[in-house]
Design a protein around this motif. Structure first.
Motif, PDB file in Angstrom:
ATOM      1  N   LEU A   1       0.823  -1.210   0.000  1.00  0.00           N
ATOM      2  CA  LEU A   1       0.000   0.000   0.000  1.00  0.00           C
ATOM      3  C   LEU A   1       0.861   1.264   0.000  1.00  0.00           C
ATOM      4  N   LEU A   2       1.983   1.216   0.703  1.00  0.00           N
ATOM      5  CA  LEU A   2       2.840   2.397   0.829  1.00  0.00           C
ATOM      6  C   LEU A   2       4.046   2.377  -0.119  1.00  0.00           C
ATOM      7  N   ASP A   3       4.029   1.459  -1.105  1.00  0.00           N
ATOM      8  CA  ASP A   3       5.103   1.387  -2.113  1.00  0.00           C
ATOM      9  C   ASP A   3       6.484   1.223  -1.493  1.00  0.00           C
ATOM     10  N   ALA A   4       6.574   0.383  -0.473  1.00  0.00           N
ATOM     11  CA  ALA A   4       7.856   0.162   0.200  1.00  0.00           C
ATOM     12  C   ALA A   4       8.834  -0.578  -0.706  1.00  0.00           C
ATOM     13  N   THR A   5      10.113  -0.230  -0.599  1.00  0.00           N
ATOM     14  CA  THR A   5      11.171  -1.057  -1.192  1.00  0.00           C
ATOM     15  C   THR A   5      11.954  -1.761  -0.083  1.00  0.00           C
ATOM     16  N   VAL A   6      11.984  -1.134   1.099  1.00  0.00           N
ATOM     17  CA  VAL A   6      12.599  -1.730   2.288  1.00  0.00           C
ATOM     18  C   VAL A   6      11.561  -1.694   3.402  1.00  0.00           C
ATOM     19  N   VAL A   7      11.374  -2.836   4.063  1.00  0.00           N
ATOM     20  CA  VAL A   7      10.303  -2.965   5.063  1.00  0.00           C
ATOM     21  C   VAL A   7      10.901  -3.286   6.426  1.00  0.00           C
ATOM     22  N   LEU A   8      10.455  -2.557   7.438  1.00  0.00           N
ATOM     23  CA  LEU A   8      10.837  -2.851   8.821  1.00  0.00           C
ATOM     24  C   LEU A   8       9.630  -3.390   9.554  1.00  0.00           C
ATOM     25  N   LYS A   9       9.823  -4.484  10.268  1.00  0.00           N
ATOM     26  CA  LYS A   9       8.772  -5.017  11.134  1.00  0.00           C
ATOM     27  C   LYS A   9       9.093  -4.627  12.568  1.00  0.00           C
TER      28      LYS A   9
ATOM     29  N   TYR B   1      23.635  -0.733   9.009  1.00  0.00           N
ATOM     30  CA  TYR B   1      24.262  -2.024   8.689  1.00  0.00           C
ATOM     31  C   TYR B   1      23.693  -2.582   7.382  1.00  0.00           C
ATOM     32  N   PHE B   2      22.384  -2.496   7.247  1.00  0.00           N
ATOM     33  CA  PHE B   2      21.696  -3.011   6.058  1.00  0.00           C
ATOM     34  C   PHE B   2      22.153  -2.273   4.795  1.00  0.00           C
ATOM     35  N   PHE B   3      22.175  -0.942   4.854  1.00  0.00           N
ATOM     36  CA  PHE B   3      22.526  -0.159   3.657  1.00  0.00           C
ATOM     37  C   PHE B   3      24.027  -0.171   3.375  1.00  0.00           C
ATOM     38  N   ALA B   4      24.855  -0.256   4.421  1.00  0.00           N
ATOM     39  CA  ALA B   4      26.313  -0.303   4.226  1.00  0.00           C
ATOM     40  C   ALA B   4      26.731  -1.561   3.468  1.00  0.00           C
ATOM     41  N   ALA B   5      25.912  -2.584   3.582  1.00  0.00           N
ATOM     42  CA  ALA B   5      26.217  -3.858   2.910  1.00  0.00           C
ATOM     43  C   ALA B   5      25.845  -3.839   1.434  1.00  0.00           C
ATOM     44  N   GLY B   6      25.320  -2.698   0.951  1.00  0.00           N
ATOM     45  CA  GLY B   6      24.867  -2.628  -0.434  1.00  0.00           C
ATOM     46  C   GLY B   6      23.657  -3.522  -0.606  1.00  0.00           C
ATOM     47  N   SER B   7      23.712  -4.425  -1.556  1.00  0.00           N
ATOM     48  CA  SER B   7      22.572  -5.334  -1.753  1.00  0.00           C
ATOM     49  C   SER B   7      22.932  -6.746  -1.302  1.00  0.00           C
ATOM     50  N   ARG B   8      23.770  -6.812  -0.263  1.00  0.00           N
ATOM     51  CA  ARG B   8      24.265  -8.116   0.180  1.00  0.00           C
ATOM     52  C   ARG B   8      23.219  -8.922   0.959  1.00  0.00           C
ATOM     53  N   PHE B   9      22.248  -8.245   1.573  1.00  0.00           N
ATOM     54  CA  PHE B   9      21.272  -8.935   2.418  1.00  0.00           C
ATOM     55  C   PHE B   9      19.849  -8.783   1.899  1.00  0.00           C
TER      56      PHE B   9
ATOM     57  N   GLU C   1      13.529  -5.897  12.580  1.00  0.00           N
ATOM     58  CA  GLU C   1      13.695  -6.797  11.438  1.00  0.00           C
ATOM     59  C   GLU C   1      13.540  -5.971  10.166  1.00  0.00           C
ATOM     60  N   ILE C   2      14.519  -6.080   9.282  1.00  0.00           N
ATOM     61  CA  ILE C   2      14.523  -5.314   8.027  1.00  0.00           C
ATOM     62  C   ILE C   2      14.602  -6.289   6.865  1.00  0.00           C
ATOM     63  N   MET C   3      13.770  -6.060   5.862  1.00  0.00           N
ATOM     64  CA  MET C   3      13.795  -6.951   4.696  1.00  0.00           C
ATOM     65  C   MET C   3      13.502  -6.152   3.430  1.00  0.00           C
ATOM     66  N   THR C   4      13.992  -6.654   2.321  1.00  0.00           N
ATOM     67  CA  THR C   4      13.631  -6.041   1.040  1.00  0.00           C
ATOM     68  C   THR C   4      12.186  -6.417   0.726  1.00  0.00           C
ATOM     69  N   MET C   5      11.562  -5.630  -0.120  1.00  0.00           N
ATOM     70  CA  MET C   5      10.192  -5.946  -0.529  1.00  0.00           C
ATOM     71  C   MET C   5      10.161  -7.275  -1.290  1.00  0.00           C
ATOM     72  N   GLN C   6      11.227  -7.552  -2.059  1.00  0.00           N
ATOM     73  CA  GLN C   6      11.288  -8.827  -2.785  1.00  0.00           C
ATOM     74  C   GLN C   6      11.320 -10.007  -1.809  1.00  0.00           C
TER      75      GLN C   6
ATOM     76  N   ARG D   1      19.490 -14.289   1.883  1.00  0.00           N
ATOM     77  CA  ARG D   1      20.786 -13.822   2.405  1.00  0.00           C
ATOM     78  C   ARG D   1      20.495 -13.070   3.707  1.00  0.00           C
ATOM     79  N   ILE D   2      20.854 -13.689   4.806  1.00  0.00           N
ATOM     80  CA  ILE D   2      20.438 -13.217   6.131  1.00  0.00           C
ATOM     81  C   ILE D   2      21.618 -12.667   6.918  1.00  0.00           C
TER      82      ILE D   2
END
Length: 275
Positions: free
Chosen positions: A90-98, A117-125, A143-148, A178-179
């Motif tokens: 609904l909110l067009d998220a690309t990165v989601v925090l629970k 930590y999440f963004f410093a890793a680039g797209s590693r996680f 908890e942080i996750m990509t929308m994918q 990738r966790i």
């Protein structure tokens, strides 16, 4: 493309152990309002959304979200994975925090540290948390996750515990995702000894006591201030200490591959009889 970070706050009135806990008063505001106030202290640009159910009992949560100027999504009562996914969509998220709504004393710095930590890793996680293993005092769950990643879990998860607790499909299947995990920078592990979350009446009394002690002089009190207070006031620490280490894992140890009995405690019959 700039990432859109959406924090999904899952909230409902129908808690079996402490009904209506998210609307209990803390210094004249609801517990949910106090939590949202702390989430607004996060330094990263984030968008908040409250995800509640379509049940009539949860109308009050939707009204509270509106009064606080926060978006609200209403969906399934028991499929929280779907509710989380739909709110993020609904909110067009690309990165989601629970962030669970029972963490009203969450330290915004814990969220910022996890995001850095999440963004410093680039797209590693695909997914990172501070929970596997947990080290922060219970109630600082990030908890942080990509929308994918969330989409894949939404498409694949079928077990009741995966739907009810939103993310187990992800952290229970490390071969699919990738966790990463971020530990508390103090080097300490207070995850089983300090309880800043709410599930029982004693938890409410504890949180209320902490806010009454710290909030009037410093509205943005961090985790370190809470710990200092508890050292000075062992009477406050004792209010809900019987429940330290008690969490939902205890009901599913036979079903979870990545969790062992050392990561949860069982409530004794004497505790249970008073609730």
């Amino acid at each position: 493309m700039q990432d859109k970070i959406v924090i999904v706050i899952q909230a409902r009135m129908g808690s079996s152990r402490l009904p209506g806990k998210v609307m209990l008063p803390i210094l004249g505001q609801s517990l949910l309002a106090r939590m949202i106030e702390r989430l607004h202290m996060v330094k990263h640009p984030v968008t908040l959304v409250v995800a509640t159910s379509v049940n009539e009992a949860d109308d009050v949560i939707a009204q509270e979200a509106e009064a606080l100027g926060v978006a609200c999504y209403r969906g399934s009562e028991n499929n929280l994975l779907d509710r989380h996914y739909q709110a993020a969509l609904l909110l067009d998220a690309t990165v989601v925090l629970k962030i669970p709504s029972d963490c009203p004393m969450i330290d915004p710095a814990a969220i910022d540290a996890a995001l850095e930590y999440f963004f410093a890793a680039g797209s590693r996680f695909d997914y990172i948390s501070n929970l596997h293993p947990a080290t922060w005092p219970d109630g600082n769950d990030v908890e942080i996750m990509t929308m994918q990643c969330l989409t894949h879990a939404h498409q694949q998860a079928t077990r009741q515990l995966e739907l009810e607790h939103t993310t187990p499909y992800i952290w229970e299947n490390p071969e699919q995702f990738r966790i990463g995990n971020i530990a508390w920078e103090t080097g300490l592990d207070y995850s089983m000894s300090h309880r800043f979350t709410i599930d029982y009446q004693e938890d409410y009394e504890f949180i209320k006591a902490v806010f009454e002690a710290l909030y009037p002089s410093k509205t943005e009190f961090p985790c370190a201030d809470i710990l200092n207070l508890l050292e000075q006031r062992p009477d406050i620490m004792a209010i809900n200490s019987a429940y330290a280490g008690v969490n939902w894992y205890r009901h599913h140890l036979d079903e979870l591959k990545t969790i062992d009995a050392g990561q949860t405690k069982t409530i004794t019959p004497t505790q249970h009889s008073t609730h």
